[in-house]
Design an enzyme around this catalytic site. Sequence first.
Site, short mmCIF file in Angstrom:
data_model
loop_
_atom_site.label_atom_id
_atom_site.label_comp_id
_atom_site.label_asym_id
_atom_site.label_seq_id
_atom_site.Cartn_x
_atom_site.Cartn_y
_atom_site.Cartn_z
CB SER A 129 3.38 -5.36 4.71
OG SER A 129 4.41 -4.51 4.33
CD GLU A 131 6.31 0.10 3.28
OE1 GLU A 131 5.76 1.21 3.21
OE2 GLU A 131 7.53 -0.05 3.27
CE1 TYR A 153 0.54 -3.24 0.28
CE2 TYR A 153 2.18 -2.51 1.85
CZ TYR A 153 1.60 -3.53 1.12
OH TYR A 153 2.07 -4.82 1.25
P1 NAP Z 1 2.41 -8.82 -6.21
O1 NAP Z 1 3.46 -9.47 -7.02
O2 NAP Z 1 2.08 -7.39 -6.43
O3 NAP Z 1 1.08 -9.71 -6.39
C1 NAP Z 1 -0.17 -9.24 -5.95
C2 NAP Z 1 -1.24 -10.21 -6.38
O4 NAP Z 1 -2.51 -9.69 -5.97
C3 NAP Z 1 -1.33 -10.39 -7.92
O5 NAP Z 1 -1.69 -11.74 -8.17
C4 NAP Z 1 -2.48 -9.47 -8.29
O6 NAP Z 1 -3.14 -9.84 -9.48
C5 NAP Z 1 -3.39 -9.70 -7.10
N1 NAP Z 1 -4.41 -8.67 -6.91
C6 NAP Z 1 -4.26 -7.32 -6.87
N2 NAP Z 1 -5.45 -6.74 -6.65
C7 NAP Z 1 -6.36 -7.73 -6.57
C8 NAP Z 1 -7.75 -7.77 -6.37
N3 NAP Z 1 -8.47 -6.66 -6.21
N4 NAP Z 1 -8.37 -8.97 -6.35
C9 NAP Z 1 -7.67 -10.11 -6.53
N5 NAP Z 1 -6.34 -10.13 -6.73
C10 NAP Z 1 -5.71 -8.96 -6.74
O7 NAP Z 1 2.73 -8.98 -4.65
P2 NAP Z 1 3.72 -10.00 -3.90
O8 NAP Z 1 5.06 -9.36 -3.82
O9 NAP Z 1 3.55 -11.35 -4.45
O10 NAP Z 1 3.12 -9.94 -2.42
C11 NAP Z 1 2.08 -10.81 -2.01
C12 NAP Z 1 1.36 -10.21 -0.82
O11 NAP Z 1 2.28 -9.98 0.22
C13 NAP Z 1 0.70 -8.86 -1.10
O12 NAP Z 1 -0.48 -8.80 -0.33
C14 NAP Z 1 1.71 -7.84 -0.56
O13 NAP Z 1 1.04 -6.66 -0.17
C15 NAP Z 1 2.26 -8.61 0.62
N6 NAP Z 1 3.64 -8.31 1.01
C16 NAP Z 1 4.64 -8.33 0.06
C17 NAP Z 1 5.94 -8.11 0.46
C18 NAP Z 1 7.08 -8.15 -0.53
O14 NAP Z 1 8.16 -7.65 -0.21
N7 NAP Z 1 6.90 -8.77 -1.70
C19 NAP Z 1 6.24 -7.88 1.81
C20 NAP Z 1 5.20 -7.89 2.74
C21 NAP Z 1 3.90 -8.13 2.34
P3 NAP Z 1 -2.61 -9.33 -10.94
O15 NAP Z 1 -1.46 -10.25 -11.28
O16 NAP Z 1 -3.81 -9.52 -11.80
O17 NAP Z 1 -2.20 -7.90 -10.75
O1 F7E Z 2 10.56 0.65 -2.50
C1 F7E Z 2 12.75 3.56 -2.69
C2 F7E Z 2 11.34 3.75 -2.18
O2 F7E Z 2 8.71 0.06 -4.06
C3 F7E Z 2 11.65 0.42 -1.64
C4 F7E Z 2 6.15 -3.90 -1.37
O3 F7E Z 2 6.33 -5.26 -1.70
O4 F7E Z 2 7.80 -4.03 0.36
C5 F7E Z 2 7.44 -3.35 -0.81
O5 F7E Z 2 7.26 -1.97 -0.56
C6 F7E Z 2 12.33 1.73 -1.32
C7 F7E Z 2 11.37 2.86 -0.94
O6 F7E Z 2 9.16 -1.36 -2.01
C8 F7E Z 2 12.63 4.12 -6.26
O7 F7E Z 2 11.08 5.12 -1.92
C9 F7E Z 2 13.87 4.74 -4.60
O8 F7E Z 2 11.91 3.57 0.14
O9 F7E Z 2 10.70 -1.48 -3.88
P1 F7E Z 2 9.77 -0.55 -3.22
P2 F7E Z 2 8.44 -0.91 -0.66
O10 F7E Z 2 7.81 0.42 -0.76
O11 F7E Z 2 9.42 -1.12 0.44
C10 F7E Z 2 6.83 -3.97 1.43
C11 F7E Z 2 7.34 -4.78 2.58
C12 F7E Z 2 5.46 -4.31 0.99
O12 F7E Z 2 4.67 -4.82 1.76
C13 F7E Z 2 5.04 -3.80 -0.33
O13 F7E Z 2 3.91 -4.54 -0.83
O14 F7E Z 2 13.00 2.18 -2.50
N1 F7E Z 2 12.92 3.91 -4.10
N2 F7E Z 2 13.71 4.89 -5.90
C14 F7E Z 2 12.14 3.50 -5.11
N3 F7E Z 2 11.09 2.65 -5.13
C15 F7E Z 2 10.51 2.40 -6.34
N4 F7E Z 2 9.48 1.53 -6.40
N5 F7E Z 2 10.96 3.00 -7.49
C16 F7E Z 2 12.02 3.87 -7.52
O15 F7E Z 2 12.39 4.40 -8.56
#
Ligand code: NAP
Ligand code: F7E
Length: 345
Positions: A129, A131, A153
């Site tokens: 990520s 992050e 995270y």
């Molecule tokens: P998501 O919608 O939160 O999906 C996470 C998945 O992981 C869900 O299927 C969840 O199951 C499962 N999970 C959580 N804890 C688990 C555990 N202990 N054992 C088995 N499964 C578990 O995330 P996403 O947006 O699809 O992202 C997919 C991956 O990419 C994640 O690893 C995330 O950290 C990473 N990532 C995401 C982004 C982004 O912007 N979306 C960017 C960079 C990296 P449940 O449905 O049961 O909760």
């Molecule tokens: O926050 C700000 C918050 O929770 C984005 C995950 O998929 O992307 C995701 O992480 C920004 C942050 O995503 C609210 O403070 C303001 O600066 O949508 P987010 P994230 O933290 O960037 C990365 C790449 C991953 O890997 C992660 O798994 O938005 N923000 N107000 C807020 N965020 C949330 N959630 N809620 C608010 O009310």
Amino acid sequence: MKKAFITGITGQDGYYLTKLLIEKDYEVHGTIRRSSTFNTSRIDGLISQYSSDKLLNLYYSDLLDSSSLSSLIQKIQPDEVYNLAAQSHVAVSFKNPYYSTSTSTAGVISLLEVVKNIEKDVKFYQASSSEMYGGVSTDSLNEESLLEPKSPYAAGKVFAYNMTKIYRESYKKFCVNGILFNHESPLRGETFVTRKISRAVGRIHNNIQSKLTLGNLEAFRDWGFAGDYVEGMWLMMQHDKPDDWVLATGETHSVKEFCKLAFDVVGLDWENYVLTDEKYQRPNEVNHLLGDPSKAKKELGWEPKTSFKKLVENMVESDCKLAEREKVLIDNNLLKPSWENPTTT
Ligand code: NAP
Ligand code: F7E
């Protein structure tokens, strides 16, 4: 027919990746968690379409249950393992640090050990990520940029990223890191900021919500469409050499800009609806993320296809339709709105 094994198949990326792989003639095997409520809503359509002819196969498991992961992979003998499972909410990781980091530490070691020990050459994808960079600099970030995690995270993801490289280098295994910047869709979890905004816009437009309360409006993110990003994951697994690649759009926007554009879609002025509250601020914020996807473009031929504006429009339009259906239920006393003062992050 190739076989893929996906952890986190019920998540946003799990849906898009499963759909893509089935379209590419893969047999897909995925793990789901036992939950007290149904948690397969994103993939229910795929289950009804593909499970009877065994193109999609689901198993109960958990990333923290190494024995079940090992026996499943040994039994299925997949060609590719995509590790998408994680507690993926950054703010929640401050509240549940042990659990959140365990999925990226113990969970990833379990999978890498199976990949190392199994006789077959199994390719491994780790969902790394943006992050991990920490968002201190406003420079464009690439595969060589410094990792400065700012949350439990992100610290867990840095561990998983390093272990993936270590298994690649030490055991000559095909292990890749996709360093993905934020990617969104109408299936994004509702507590992430983009979906929280599009959900609220849909409901405000349908007169079933009055205000939207957010945290830091000044954070910048490089937001793309999840459907484009899973294509990049697959391309990494088809490359002749395992490596690490950034997937991003190369554009960054603030939360405020996202709000403005989302309310514009329904002809409303965001400033009349958006409030801020300390409770949505994080103990340590990632202020600015901007990715440089040029390596993925050059080596994988990958480019994002969906513009920021189109992404926001798609999310808002989809959530307007959802809110229309909610309004009918509310009007018939079949649903009680609970979203004005959510207890979740
Ligand atoms: P998501 O919608 O939160 O999906 C996470 C998945 O992981 C869900 O299927 C969840 O199951 C499962 N999970 C959580 N804890 C688990 C555990 N202990 N054992 C088995 N499964 C578990 O995330 P996403 O947006 O699809 O992202 C997919 C991956 O990419 C994640 O690893 C995330 O950290 C990473 N990532 C995401 C982004 C982004 O912007 N979306 C960017 C960079 C990296 P449940 O449905 O049961 O909760
Ligand atoms: O926050 C700000 C918050 O929770 C984005 C995950 O998929 O992307 C995701 O992480 C920004 C942050 O995503 C609210 O403070 C303001 O600066 O949508 P987010 P994230 O933290 O960037 C990365 C790449 C991953 O890997 C992660 O798994 O938005 N923000 N107000 C807020 N965020 C949330 N959630 N809620 C608010 O009310």
